[in-house]
Design an enzyme around this catalytic site. Structure first.
Site, short mmCIF file in Angstrom:
data_model
loop_
_atom_site.label_atom_id
_atom_site.label_comp_id
_atom_site.label_asym_id
_atom_site.label_seq_id
_atom_site.Cartn_x
_atom_site.Cartn_y
_atom_site.Cartn_z
N GLN A 1 -56.50 -48.49 -39.54
CA GLN A 1 -55.39 -47.91 -38.85
C GLN A 1 -55.31 -46.47 -39.24
O GLN A 1 -54.57 -45.68 -38.24
CB GLN A 1 -54.79 -48.84 -37.88
N ASP A 2 -55.99 -46.31 -40.59
CA ASP A 2 -55.49 -44.53 -41.30
C ASP A 2 -55.69 -43.81 -40.23
O ASP A 2 -57.45 -43.70 -40.82
CB ASP A 2 -55.77 -44.99 -42.25
N PRO A 3 -55.33 -42.82 -39.83
CA PRO A 3 -55.88 -41.69 -38.58
C PRO A 3 -55.35 -40.20 -40.18
O PRO A 3 -56.85 -39.50 -39.65
CB PRO A 3 -54.58 -41.23 -38.01
#
Length: 314
Positions: free
Chosen positions: A262-264
């Site tokens: 989920q790391d943008p």
């Protein structure tokens, strides 16, 4: 330190370095520490960012403080170490690169602890840039690297974000004057707010109501007003130009890469996975955390994997 020379040849004297240690140093017969592990924080963080690994520092845990001696320093360019704000040079501070950050750290560790070699380096976000750059330029310096939510280059959306932040700051005519004004305070707030969308996961943001998001957005802007605009400008610029892709084959250290689904900022498919493929023998862990880019605050969830990696080295 008495002085530090930048890549561009500029020299600063009477250089401040802020740092902390914890753990148990183990010495060889010559009095040299053999179990030093260096923690490298993210952009404009500081030495205390090492607290992220504290929950795993108990006896028998991955970062057992009886087994390792941890050193964390506030990096070149960050407040309270040698930085635009600490030196009061502001816009006249020498431009620096990630390699300068590495050399600043390396010089300090030699002068303070007489270290020419360390057991390992743990780098979070920009700290991952520092760890990789160190291993490339000094291949025999560290036995292992743990590189978390980071990458081998700033590109695509991350490059545009850095350019956007730089554009916001430099568009203010008061920036080059080197003195804080009301206009620069407003510019600082806008530059920091540009980063808001790149911390938590998309789902975590979507799960909030718009009222909650507006409040979080406002609070983030207020909290980040403590950041110095010149520290932000110089740090952002050093990261914007970071790219070690062509040199990854020079790394001799054992490498563990930690990505987060989920790391943008650095999604696994664009950063962690290709980086792992390019670094021979590296290992990859992909975390599942709604904290996204902030997932280093949940390292307990991969404690077994960390212990396994370190157990194969130490």
């Amino acid at each position: 330190m008495s002085s530090f020379k930048f890549e561009n040849g500029k020299v600063l004297h009477d250089v401040d370095v802020e740092y902390m240690t914890f753990g148990t140093p183990i010495y060889d017969d010559d009095g040299i520490i053999q179990n030093a592990v260096i923690y490298c924080h993210g952009s404009l963080g500081k030495y205390s960012s090492m607290k992220k690994i504290a929950p795993l520092a108990g006896r028998g845990d991955a970062f057992d403080e009886e087994k390792y001696f941890f050193i964390s320093l506030t990096a070149l360019g960050s407040p309270n170490s040698c930085s635009p704000s600490t030196t009061n040079l502001n816009s006249k501070f020498p431009k620096y690169s990630i390699l300068d950050v590495v050399n600043f750290q390396k010089q300090f560790l030699k002068e303070k602890f007489n270290l020419d070699h360390v057991l390992g380096m743990i780098g979070n976000s920009m700290g991952g840039f520092v760890s990789l750059t160190s291993a490339i330029n000094y291949p025999d310096y560290a036995d292992f690297l743990i590189v978390g939510v980071s990458s081998y280059k700033v590109a695509g959306h991350d490059y545009i974000l850095s350019k956007f932040v730089d554009e916001i700051i430099t568009s203010d005519p008061d920036y080059s004057r080197g003195e804080m004004t009301y206009s620069l305070l407003r510019t600082l707030r806008l530059a920091n707010l540009a980063e808001f969308n790149f911390g938590l996961s998309q789902k975590a943001l979507r799960d909030m109501t718009n009222e909650e998001l507006a409040a979080e957005f406002e609070n983030f802007g207020n909290e980040m007003m403590e950041v110095d605009i010149y520290d932000l400008k110089f740090c952002n610029e050093s990261c914007m130009n970071y790219n070690v892709e062509k040199d990854l084959d020079k790394i001799k250290s054992k490498v563990l890469i930690i990505s987060c689904k989920q790391d943008p900022h650095f999604p696994p498919e664009l950063d962690g996975i290709p980086m792992s493929n390019m670094i021979g023998g590296s290992q990859l862990i992909i975390m599942d955390s709604e904290l996204g880019h902030l997932c280093f605050n949940e390292l307990e969830s991969i404690s077994d994997e960390l212990s396994k990696f370190l157990g194969g080295i130490c």
